[in-house]
Design a protein around this motif. Structure first.
Motif, PDB file in Angstrom:
ATOM      1  N   LEU A  33       1.107  12.684   3.031  1.00  0.00           N
ATOM      2  CA  LEU A  33       0.365  11.795   3.846  1.00  0.00           C
ATOM      3  C   LEU A  33      -1.054  12.352   3.981  1.00  0.00           C
ATOM      4  N   HIS A  34      -1.466  13.557   3.945  1.00  0.00           N
ATOM      5  CA  HIS A  34      -2.668  14.165   3.773  1.00  0.00           C
ATOM      6  C   HIS A  34      -3.618  13.398   2.356  1.00  0.00           C
ATOM      7  N   LEU A  35      -2.644  13.475   1.307  1.00  0.00           N
ATOM      8  CA  LEU A  35      -3.043  12.985   0.186  1.00  0.00           C
ATOM      9  C   LEU A  35      -3.309  11.392   0.205  1.00  0.00           C
ATOM     10  N   LEU A  36      -2.573  10.683   0.782  1.00  0.00           N
ATOM     11  CA  LEU A  36      -2.672   9.382   0.955  1.00  0.00           C
ATOM     12  C   LEU A  36      -3.861   9.111   1.786  1.00  0.00           C
ATOM     13  N   GLY A  37      -4.097   9.784   2.805  1.00  0.00           N
ATOM     14  CA  GLY A  37      -5.546   9.468   3.596  1.00  0.00           C
ATOM     15  C   GLY A  37      -6.573   9.929   2.854  1.00  0.00           C
ATOM     16  N   LEU A  38      -6.449  10.948   1.974  1.00  0.00           N
ATOM     17  CA  LEU A  38      -7.575  11.011   1.213  1.00  0.00           C
ATOM     18  C   LEU A  38      -7.788  10.072   0.205  1.00  0.00           C
ATOM     19  N   VAL A  39      -6.949   9.354  -0.489  1.00  0.00           N
ATOM     20  CA  VAL A  39      -6.942   8.158  -1.189  1.00  0.00           C
ATOM     21  C   VAL A  39      -7.625   7.128  -0.536  1.00  0.00           C
ATOM     22  N   MET A  40      -6.868   6.657   0.578  1.00  0.00           N
ATOM     23  CA  MET A  40      -7.580   5.603   1.212  1.00  0.00           C
ATOM     24  C   MET A  40      -8.997   5.798   1.613  1.00  0.00           C
ATOM     25  N   LEU A  41      -9.322   6.913   2.107  1.00  0.00           N
ATOM     26  CA  LEU A  41     -10.794   7.322   2.632  1.00  0.00           C
ATOM     27  C   LEU A  41     -11.667   7.388   1.571  1.00  0.00           C
ATOM     28  N   LEU A  42     -11.311   8.203   0.368  1.00  0.00           N
ATOM     29  CA  LEU A  42     -12.366   8.182  -0.750  1.00  0.00           C
ATOM     30  C   LEU A  42     -12.530   7.013  -1.276  1.00  0.00           C
ATOM     31  N   GLY A  43     -11.285   6.440  -1.610  1.00  0.00           N
ATOM     32  CA  GLY A  43     -11.244   5.169  -2.772  1.00  0.00           C
ATOM     33  C   GLY A  43     -11.908   4.203  -1.815  1.00  0.00           C
ATOM     34  N   SER A  44     -11.672   3.887  -0.501  1.00  0.00           N
ATOM     35  CA  SER A  44     -12.521   2.808  -0.234  1.00  0.00           C
ATOM     36  C   SER A  44     -13.757   3.182   0.070  1.00  0.00           C
ATOM     37  N   MET A  45     -14.449   4.097   0.436  1.00  0.00           N
ATOM     38  CA  MET A  45     -15.577   4.702   0.796  1.00  0.00           C
ATOM     39  C   MET A  45     -16.512   4.607  -0.556  1.00  0.00           C
ATOM     40  N   LEU A  46     -15.720   5.136  -1.553  1.00  0.00           N
ATOM     41  CA  LEU A  46     -16.408   5.084  -2.988  1.00  0.00           C
ATOM     42  C   LEU A  46     -16.757   3.774  -3.531  1.00  0.00           C
ATOM     43  N   ALA A  74      -8.654   4.241   8.540  1.00  0.00           N
ATOM     44  CA  ALA A  74      -7.175   4.399   8.595  1.00  0.00           C
ATOM     45  C   ALA A  74      -6.917   5.871   7.898  1.00  0.00           C
ATOM     46  N   GLY A  75      -7.540   6.091   6.760  1.00  0.00           N
ATOM     47  CA  GLY A  75      -7.575   6.996   5.802  1.00  0.00           C
ATOM     48  C   GLY A  75      -7.755   8.326   6.482  1.00  0.00           C
ATOM     49  N   LEU A  76      -9.329   8.147   7.220  1.00  0.00           N
ATOM     50  CA  LEU A  76      -9.736   9.253   8.032  1.00  0.00           C
ATOM     51  C   LEU A  76      -8.871   9.865   9.161  1.00  0.00           C
ATOM     52  N   LEU A  77      -8.316   8.935   9.789  1.00  0.00           N
ATOM     53  CA  LEU A  77      -7.466   8.914  10.922  1.00  0.00           C
ATOM     54  C   LEU A  77      -6.053   9.822  10.448  1.00  0.00           C
ATOM     55  N   ILE A  78      -5.693   9.370   9.285  1.00  0.00           N
ATOM     56  CA  ILE A  78      -4.379   9.892   8.723  1.00  0.00           C
ATOM     57  C   ILE A  78      -4.729  11.543   8.354  1.00  0.00           C
ATOM     58  N   GLN A  79      -5.995  11.587   7.584  1.00  0.00           N
ATOM     59  CA  GLN A  79      -6.256  12.975   7.142  1.00  0.00           C
ATOM     60  C   GLN A  79      -6.524  14.193   8.466  1.00  0.00           C
ATOM     61  N   LEU A  80      -7.028  13.458   9.466  1.00  0.00           N
ATOM     62  CA  LEU A  80      -7.312  14.230  10.736  1.00  0.00           C
ATOM     63  C   LEU A  80      -5.949  14.616  11.190  1.00  0.00           C
ATOM     64  N   VAL A  81      -5.115  13.759  11.240  1.00  0.00           N
ATOM     65  CA  VAL A  81      -3.713  14.191  12.048  1.00  0.00           C
ATOM     66  C   VAL A  81      -2.972  15.000  10.965  1.00  0.00           C
ATOM     67  N   THR A  82      -2.841  14.617   9.707  1.00  0.00           N
ATOM     68  CA  THR A  82      -2.132  15.471   8.925  1.00  0.00           C
ATOM     69  C   THR A  82      -2.900  16.842   8.720  1.00  0.00           C
ATOM     70  N   LEU A  86      -1.125  20.353   8.819  1.00  0.00           N
ATOM     71  CA  LEU A  86      -1.103  21.548   7.853  1.00  0.00           C
ATOM     72  C   LEU A  86      -1.749  22.939   8.327  1.00  0.00           C
ATOM     73  N   PHE A  87      -2.842  22.759   9.091  1.00  0.00           N
ATOM     74  CA  PHE A  87      -3.445  23.752   9.669  1.00  0.00           C
ATOM     75  C   PHE A  87      -2.548  24.752  10.653  1.00  0.00           C
ATOM     76  N   ALA A  88      -1.958  24.104  11.275  1.00  0.00           N
ATOM     77  CA  ALA A  88      -1.004  24.498  12.162  1.00  0.00           C
ATOM     78  C   ALA A  88      -0.044  25.442  11.688  1.00  0.00           C
ATOM     79  N   ALA A  89       0.404  25.244  10.412  1.00  0.00           N
ATOM     80  CA  ALA A  89       1.339  26.337   9.638  1.00  0.00           C
ATOM     81  C   ALA A  89       0.713  27.554   9.275  1.00  0.00           C
ATOM     82  N   ASP A  90      -0.576  27.692   9.159  1.00  0.00           N
ATOM     83  CA  ASP A  90      -1.174  28.918   8.634  1.00  0.00           C
ATOM     84  C   ASP A  90      -2.629  29.074   9.435  1.00  0.00           C
TER      85      ASP A  90
END
Length: 160
Positions: A33-46, A74-82, A86-90
């Motif tokens: 989902l973090h990757l999906l958020g990246l694609v949504m954010l970076l793809g749309s913003m680029l 939406a991509g940024l929000l997905i990135q922030l949540v996921t 991911l950060f919580a694990a380590d």
């Protein structure tokens, strides 16, 4: 970052941190989902940034912005949540990682730049169809560099 370390260590030791670290489902799902958020954010913003720089002039800037901005948000929000998941694990070791610190700083710069862009240019986007202003184009270039930097730092975290 030392003032954040105790909080990060508690997060990592929490049941949520353990779940993210030990689950065969949650960490990989958050990663995808973090990757999906990246694609949504970076793809749309680029796409939007390139339009703002003058490419695809047949598409009105306001229309491109109206369609692409919600996808980027939406991509940024997905990135922030996921990203938090991911950060919580380590969290303990990641807190001291210079690449994570760089990534988070760049996320802050990217968000601030986007908000500043909206404040400065939102009412004048139609003018960009005729001639994009130099100051605005420089801000758009900063956006591209910043979000590509976020992506690069995030990807390199797995190797440092």
């Amino acid at each position: 970052m030392e003032f954040i370390l105790p909080w990060a260590e508690r997060l990592e030791a929490s049941p949520f941190g353990a779940l993210m670290r030990e689950s065969a489902l949650f960490y990989p799902t958050a990663n995808l989902l973090h990757l999906l958020g990246l694609v949504m954010l970076l793809g749309s913003m680029l796409l939007l940034d390139l339009r703002l720089l003058g490419l695809a002039r047949e598409v009105p800037v306001q229309e491109a912005s109206r369609r692409l901005t919600p996808i980027g948000i939406a991509g940024l929000l997905i990135q922030l949540v996921t990203g938090f998941c991911l950060f919580a694990a380590d969290a303990g070791p990641l807190t001291g990682n210079w690449l994570l610190q760089l990534k988070l700083a760049l996320v802050g710069v990217g968000i601030a730049n986007a908000l500043l862009f909206r404040a400065c240019w939102a009412r004048r986007l139609a003018d960009w169809d005729l001639r994009p202003p130099l100051a605005g184009r420089l801000q758009v270039a900063l956006s591209i560099l910043t979000w590509c930097g976020v992506m690069s730092a995030g990807r390199l975290l797995a190797y440092v």
